[in-house]
Structures are given as C-alpha cells and as structure tokens.
Design a protein around this motif. Structure first.
Motif, PDB file in Angstrom:
ATOM      1  N   GLU A 368      36.645  26.417  46.820  1.00  0.00           N
ATOM      2  CA  GLU A 368      37.216  26.712  45.509  1.00  0.00           C
ATOM      3  C   GLU A 368      36.219  27.477  44.644  1.00  0.00           C
ATOM      4  O   GLU A 368      36.587  28.431  43.939  1.00  0.00           O
ATOM      5  CB  GLU A 368      37.624  25.408  44.821  1.00  0.00           C
ATOM      6  CG  GLU A 368      38.812  24.720  45.475  1.00  0.00           C
ATOM      7  CD  GLU A 368      39.102  23.370  44.849  1.00  0.00           C
ATOM      8  OE1 GLU A 368      38.229  22.856  44.117  1.00  0.00           O
ATOM      9  OE2 GLU A 368      40.201  22.832  45.089  1.00  0.00           O
ATOM     10  N   ARG A 369      34.957  27.078  44.714  1.00  0.00           N
ATOM     11  CA  ARG A 369      33.923  27.766  43.943  1.00  0.00           C
ATOM     12  C   ARG A 369      33.744  29.201  44.431  1.00  0.00           C
ATOM     13  O   ARG A 369      33.625  30.137  43.640  1.00  0.00           O
ATOM     14  CB  ARG A 369      32.620  26.982  44.053  1.00  0.00           C
ATOM     15  CG  ARG A 369      31.490  27.527  43.188  1.00  0.00           C
ATOM     16  CD  ARG A 369      30.330  26.558  43.135  1.00  0.00           C
ATOM     17  NE  ARG A 369      29.823  26.237  44.464  1.00  0.00           N
ATOM     18  CZ  ARG A 369      29.977  25.056  45.056  1.00  0.00           C
ATOM     19  NH1 ARG A 369      30.652  24.106  44.461  1.00  0.00           N
ATOM     20  NH2 ARG A 369      29.464  24.824  46.260  1.00  0.00           N
ATOM     21  N   GLN A 371      35.991  31.029  45.930  1.00  0.00           N
ATOM     22  CA  GLN A 371      37.176  31.815  45.586  1.00  0.00           C
ATOM     23  C   GLN A 371      37.078  32.325  44.149  1.00  0.00           C
ATOM     24  O   GLN A 371      37.370  33.505  43.876  1.00  0.00           O
ATOM     25  CB  GLN A 371      38.431  30.955  45.753  1.00  0.00           C
ATOM     26  CG  GLN A 371      39.731  31.680  45.435  1.00  0.00           C
ATOM     27  CD  GLN A 371      40.019  32.821  46.374  1.00  0.00           C
ATOM     28  OE1 GLN A 371      39.881  32.674  47.582  1.00  0.00           O
ATOM     29  NE2 GLN A 371      40.399  33.970  45.841  1.00  0.00           N
ATOM     30  N   ALA A 372      36.674  31.456  43.224  1.00  0.00           N
ATOM     31  CA  ALA A 372      36.519  31.884  41.829  1.00  0.00           C
ATOM     32  C   ALA A 372      35.412  32.927  41.710  1.00  0.00           C
ATOM     33  O   ALA A 372      35.549  33.915  40.975  1.00  0.00           O
ATOM     34  CB  ALA A 372      36.226  30.674  40.946  1.00  0.00           C
ATOM     35  N   ARG A 373      34.307  32.724  42.432  1.00  0.00           N
ATOM     36  CA  ARG A 373      33.219  33.696  42.381  1.00  0.00           C
ATOM     37  C   ARG A 373      33.666  35.041  42.953  1.00  0.00           C
ATOM     38  O   ARG A 373      33.347  36.100  42.410  1.00  0.00           O
ATOM     39  CB  ARG A 373      32.009  33.169  43.148  1.00  0.00           C
ATOM     40  CG  ARG A 373      30.862  34.178  43.213  1.00  0.00           C
ATOM     41  CD  ARG A 373      29.730  33.674  44.074  1.00  0.00           C
ATOM     42  NE  ARG A 373      28.930  32.673  43.400  1.00  0.00           N
ATOM     43  CZ  ARG A 373      28.597  31.500  43.918  1.00  0.00           C
ATOM     44  NH1 ARG A 373      28.999  31.177  45.114  1.00  0.00           N
ATOM     45  NH2 ARG A 373      27.852  30.655  43.247  1.00  0.00           N
ATOM     46  N   GLU A 375      36.731  36.334  43.102  1.00  0.00           N
ATOM     47  CA  GLU A 375      37.644  37.010  42.186  1.00  0.00           C
ATOM     48  C   GLU A 375      36.888  37.627  41.014  1.00  0.00           C
ATOM     49  O   GLU A 375      37.204  38.741  40.575  1.00  0.00           O
ATOM     50  CB  GLU A 375      38.694  36.021  41.683  1.00  0.00           C
ATOM     51  CG  GLU A 375      39.657  35.561  42.763  1.00  0.00           C
ATOM     52  CD  GLU A 375      40.595  34.474  42.290  1.00  0.00           C
ATOM     53  OE1 GLU A 375      40.422  34.012  41.134  1.00  0.00           O
ATOM     54  OE2 GLU A 375      41.498  34.071  43.050  1.00  0.00           O
ATOM     55  N   ARG A 389      43.206  42.169  35.889  1.00  0.00           N
ATOM     56  CA  ARG A 389      42.806  41.034  35.046  1.00  0.00           C
ATOM     57  C   ARG A 389      43.079  41.346  33.580  1.00  0.00           C
ATOM     58  O   ARG A 389      43.437  40.454  32.803  1.00  0.00           O
ATOM     59  CB  ARG A 389      41.321  40.708  35.257  1.00  0.00           C
ATOM     60  CG  ARG A 389      40.891  40.479  36.701  1.00  0.00           C
ATOM     61  CD  ARG A 389      41.621  39.298  37.338  1.00  0.00           C
ATOM     62  NE  ARG A 389      41.239  38.013  36.795  1.00  0.00           N
ATOM     63  CZ  ARG A 389      40.276  37.229  37.295  1.00  0.00           C
ATOM     64  NH1 ARG A 389      39.607  37.620  38.370  1.00  0.00           N
ATOM     65  NH2 ARG A 389      40.021  36.054  36.767  1.00  0.00           N
ATOM     66  N   GLU A 394      43.219  38.338  30.968  1.00  0.00           N
ATOM     67  CA  GLU A 394      41.985  37.633  31.321  1.00  0.00           C
ATOM     68  C   GLU A 394      40.745  38.476  31.073  1.00  0.00           C
ATOM     69  O   GLU A 394      39.646  38.048  31.404  1.00  0.00           O
ATOM     70  CB  GLU A 394      42.049  37.225  32.796  1.00  0.00           C
ATOM     71  CG  GLU A 394      43.199  36.293  33.111  1.00  0.00           C
ATOM     72  CD  GLU A 394      43.371  36.047  34.592  1.00  0.00           C
ATOM     73  OE1 GLU A 394      42.727  36.780  35.382  1.00  0.00           O
ATOM     74  OE2 GLU A 394      44.142  35.157  34.977  1.00  0.00           O
ATOM     75  N   PHE A 491      36.849  35.009  31.947  1.00  0.00           N
ATOM     76  CA  PHE A 491      36.404  34.148  33.050  1.00  0.00           C
ATOM     77  C   PHE A 491      34.900  34.294  33.221  1.00  0.00           C
ATOM     78  O   PHE A 491      34.312  35.348  32.959  1.00  0.00           O
ATOM     79  CB  PHE A 491      37.122  34.503  34.351  1.00  0.00           C
ATOM     80  CG  PHE A 491      37.033  35.962  34.727  1.00  0.00           C
ATOM     81  CD1 PHE A 491      35.940  36.473  35.416  1.00  0.00           C
ATOM     82  CD2 PHE A 491      38.061  36.831  34.391  1.00  0.00           C
ATOM     83  CE1 PHE A 491      35.858  37.808  35.763  1.00  0.00           C
ATOM     84  CE2 PHE A 491      37.990  38.178  34.733  1.00  0.00           C
ATOM     85  CZ  PHE A 491      36.895  38.664  35.419  1.00  0.00           C
ATOM     86  N   GLN A 495      29.972  30.683  38.951  1.00  0.00           N
ATOM     87  CA  GLN A 495      30.645  29.389  38.923  1.00  0.00           C
ATOM     88  C   GLN A 495      29.629  28.255  38.912  1.00  0.00           C
ATOM     89  O   GLN A 495      28.606  28.314  39.596  1.00  0.00           O
ATOM     90  CB  GLN A 495      31.561  29.257  40.141  1.00  0.00           C
ATOM     91  CG  GLN A 495      32.612  30.348  40.212  1.00  0.00           C
ATOM     92  CD  GLN A 495      33.442  30.425  38.958  1.00  0.00           C
ATOM     93  OE1 GLN A 495      34.009  29.427  38.513  1.00  0.00           O
ATOM     94  NE2 GLN A 495      33.531  31.613  38.366  1.00  0.00           N
TER      95      GLN A 495
END
Length: 532
Positions: A368-369, A371-373, A375, A389, A394, A491, A495
C-alpha cells in the motif's frame, strides 16, 4: 479510470491509433533482460509444454516437453530452464558496491547506519502478459519444496539439484512483481498499457498482438482493424497467424496439431519400449526422434511470434525517456535481489507456503505504501499524469502573483511567507489544508491560508512552512518569485511508515499466535495425476 485515461481511449477510437498515456517511461528496462515466453497445456494447470527463453533476441533457447504428463520429462524441462536462468541470475550476484543501510543495533536497540554490500545491478525477467506472471509464481511454488536425491536418497521422483533453487528465485520474483513500481519481473502487456491507451478494453489489452497493433499499426491500417486481424486471422490450416501471448494455447492448435503429434510420439515411445529386435529398435528410435522433432517445431511455431512481439514492445518502450524516480525504485529492486541472494547463501529454508500474520500484514502495508509512492512519483515525473491529478482536484498549477514576507508568532519567529497563486484548476482544499511542491528533490510544505476574493476567481493564498533554511530570512531559491509557474499537490510526495507491528513471537491468539516451534515444510504428496 481517470478522466484523462477515458479521454485518451475515446481519442484512440476516433483516430484508430493508441494515444500516449505517459510522456516518460515509468518502469526500468534492463540492457540485458531475460525474456521468458512459456507455453502450457490446456488440460492440466501449470503443466509446461515448452518455452522460449534467453537474452539474445536472435538466438532464443527452445525448451520442449514432448509428453507434458510425464513427470520425468517435466523435471528435465525445469532443470533445463534452471540451466538457462540461474547462470543469468548468478552473473549479477558478484559485482557489488558498498552502500549504507539503517539497521537496529541488537545490543542497544537504536537505529544505526551500517555499511553493507549492494549488487551493482539486478537481473530483469520479462514475460509477455499477466498470465505469465501467474505461471512464474506457480512454477516457483511447485519447485521450491521439491526434494533432491542428495537431500533424501529415498524420496520418490527426486528433482534435479538446481530445480528447488530456481523455484526459490521464481517465488521471489513473483512476490516482488506484486510490489507496485517494481521492475524485477515485468508483464509486457501491463507496461505497454500503462504508457499507451488503446480503443479496446483492459482485458483485450492482455493480448500482446492486439495491443501492439493499436500502438504501432501497419501503414494504411487502423489500430482496430490490425487488432481484429491479430486476434482472429487464421491460415489455410485454421491456425491463428498471431498466437496468444502464452501460456495458453488455441483450441484449434490443441485439437488439430498438438494432440495428434503427442499421440504419434506416445505410440513411437511405446513401440520402442516393446521392441525386441535391434534393427527394429533402430527404426523405431528414428520414428521417435521424428515425432519429438515435430512437437518441437509446433512449440516453436506458437512461441516464436510472441518472442518477436516481446522484443518489438521493448523497442517501443525504450524510445521513451526514463522517468526521474525510476532509478530510485530500481535501487529498491537491487536491495531486494541482494537480500534474497544473501538468504540463499546463508542456507535459509525456502519461503513458506503461507505467511504468518505479522509478515502478511507487513507485506500488505508495504505494498500500500509503495502504491501511494508510485502514484506520487509518476505524477511528479510526468506532466500528463499530473494533469489527471489536477482534473481530479488533487493538484493545481498556476502563476505566482505576489509574495509577502510574514513570520510565525512566538519567542523565536520563523519565516512563514505568504504566496499568492492564480490558477484555473479547482483543487479540493479545506481549511488549513497541507499542499506540497517539489523543491530540489524534496517536498516543500505549504498551508492553505484562504482565497483572495471569491473562490471561483481561483486566487489562492498559501503559507510556506518549511525548506527555507534555519536563518531568520529564507535562503535564496527556497521561495517562488513573482511570475514563476508553480505546481502544488494535495498528496504527500513521500509516504510515512505505519504503526510498528509486534514481533512474530508476540502475535495475539486472534491472529494465529504466538507461534510454536518452527515446523519444517513437507514436500507435496505424490498424487495419481503426477504419475504417467
């Protein structure tokens, strides 16, 4: 699917050609990737029929299993595959460099920096489609627990010594492919569809021939026409001119060509085993060799078009410049490869079939971390991704119209300058919301202070919070100037780690713990399907 991606697909339909979904390449491509084009039988899950594998696009290694139900032949195939793959992996394991890593001191419990070896580069494996990733994981799971004659002399159907080792490596690569942004094991269809939007569905994008037809159609032909031809066109014998990108085969190929060829091979082998006359046996051996050669030619006819298509797709990807954060993610892949090399060298046991609760939770949190990084980094590297975005509210881009110096309240006032930005975007900003911009490779934080005028005017006031130095006045270059174009995101660019999980020994009973004594993995039981 973002609005930009939807618009790109609609434009692909209108123009008859795939549209760029990225302006840079967001995955690492090795200078010497190992391409693996597998082929499996339709009747038994994971039973290999053959493969093309190698690093030379002009000289692939053809591996064939004439009778996929024969356990000995399957082990021989896996051993031959290990003879190709393991030397390639080993060629990257020796060249190392010294790197710093943060670790926990076992005596003090403090975090300290230690110097360790890090492989200079890591081997990359490329398969045609997502189904190839699943097969790599399946092969790894079926191979890493196999017992060899050296380990257990009495074991039935012992595996060649290199087969379990290859299984451990394939398992590691299969697990690493689940980490967003990793490039150790790539499915080419996923990478191509990340960089181009076609006029077909995401399921249809898994057909490598159809996907390439949209991205690079023949002259005078639209992508839709070329894709339809790649999916359906057959020769005079009723066989697809563009076979599926493996590992599945076409039913017409199975029924009309493969099944009769395997039947001829079985008859020749049975006759040779029953022959009593030496001269007769010599003729039967020639017939068996011819039958095996026919199967090899059939397997090559199904895998060679896909092999050429994979290299063609890699050429298209290499034409894109590499994204700015790709090297950073590849460094994490190198750490992963080095760590697994060290585990094998230290003689640790194979990966378990099922992770314990803590390990599973750590893996999920890590993915999950990542994936956020991923993106965030793709948006920072690529204006086209950032545009998506921005449309989603965003992020926002605009022009600085005013910079007013201000300070925080307290005994030691710190600079908190107010920056006014005019933008046409509509970011979803709440009261005192945090926004970020890239500054010298770091994220500078600002706080939304309000609108200047009506919100629909698009004039935002931001309070810069950090990355201005330790002095009373901001350092030169740490603030945007009047007239500068800026881009802020809602965002975070990096992360944060989650809450620390307990040690496996402290796992609560609700999650299967605390664990008892470690139990050695038991090899898979031999079933009737395993014996010819």
């Amino acid at each position: 699917m973002s609005l930009i991606a939807t618009l790109a697909r609609l434009e692909a339909v209108a123009t008859g050609r795939a549209q760029p979904a990225a302006t840079v390449r967001h995955r690492r491509l090795s200078d010497r990737p190992l391409v693996f084009v597998p082929l499996t039988t339709a009747g038994e899950t994971g039973a290999p029929l053959g493969a093309l594998v190698g690093t030379d696009r002009d000289a692939p290694r053809l591996l064939v299993v004439p009778q996929p139900r024969d356990r000995d032949q399957r082990f021989a195939f896996l051993a031959e595959l290990a003879d190709v793959v393991l030397p390639h992996l080993d060629s990257f394991a020796e060249a190392v460099e010294t790197a710093e890593r943060t670790d926990t001191d076992p005596e003090t419990g403090k975090r300290v920096k230690v110097e360790v070896d890090l492989c200079v580069d890591a081997p990359q494996i490329v398969v045609p489609s997502r189904a190839g990733l699943d097969l790599v994981r399946l092969l790894g799971r079926s191979m890493r627990f196999r017992r060899t004659a050296e380990q257990e002399p009495e074991t039935p159907y012992p595996a060649p010594p290199r087969v379990p080792l290859l299984g451990r490596w394939l398992t590691h690569y299969g697990e690493r492919s689940r980490v967003p942004g990793s490039s150790l094991l790539l499915a080419l269809t996923d990478v191509l569809s990340r960089h181009w939007a076609t006029g077909q569905s995401t399921v249809e994008d898994q057909h490598l021939g159809a996907l390439l037809a949209w991205i690079d159609p023949p002259r005078g032909e639209s992508g839709a026409e070329a894709a339809a031809r790649a999916e359906r066109e057959r020769d005079a014998a009723g066989q697809l001119l563009c076979p599926p990108a493996g590992p599945a085969t076409d039913p017409a190929f199975d029924n009309k060509l493969l099944a009769p060829a395997i039947e001829r091979y079985d008859r020749a082998r049975t006759a040779l085993a029953a022959a009593e006359d030496a001269l007769r046996a010599e003729d039967l051996l020639a017939a068996l060799t011819a039958a095996e050669r026919d199967i090899r030619e059939l397997v090559e006819s199904r895998t060679r078009p896909t092999w050429d298509a994979v290299w063609r797709g890699l050429d298209l990807l290499r034409a894109l410049p590499e994204g700015g954060h790709v090297e950073e993610r590849w460094t994490r892949d190198r750490w992963s490869f080095t760590a697994h090399r060290d585990r094998i060298t230290a003689g640790e046991p194979p990966q378990p079939r099922r992770d314990d609760a803590v390990t599973a939770a750590n893996k999920l949190a890590g993915r999950e971390r990542e994936q956020a990084r991923l993106e965030a980094q793709e948006a920072l590297d690529d204006p086209l991704v950032m545009a998506a975005r921005r449309l989603a509210g965003e992020a926002f881009a605009g022009e600085v119209t005013e910079v007013v110096m201000a300070y925080s309240e307290g005994r030691r006032p710190s600079p908190r300058p107010l920056v006014t930005v005019r933008t046409e975007d509509r970011p979803h900003l709440g009261e005192r919301a945090k926004v970020y911009r890239a500054l010298n490779g770091k994220a500078q934080t600002a706080e939304f202070a309000g609108y200047e005028g009506a919100p629909e005017d698009g004039v935002l006031v931001l309070r810069i919070m950090d990355k201005m130095g330790r002095g009373k006045e901001p350092e030169p270059g740490s603030l945007p100037g009047k007239g500068d174009a800026v881009c802020f995101t809602l965002f975070e660019h990096e992360q944060r780690g989650g809450a620390k999980l307990p040690d496996p020994e402290q796992t609560p009973w609700t999650h299967g713990g605390p664990p008892g004594e470690p139990v050695a993995e038991i090899p898979d039981a031999v079933t009737e399907e395993d014996v010819l």
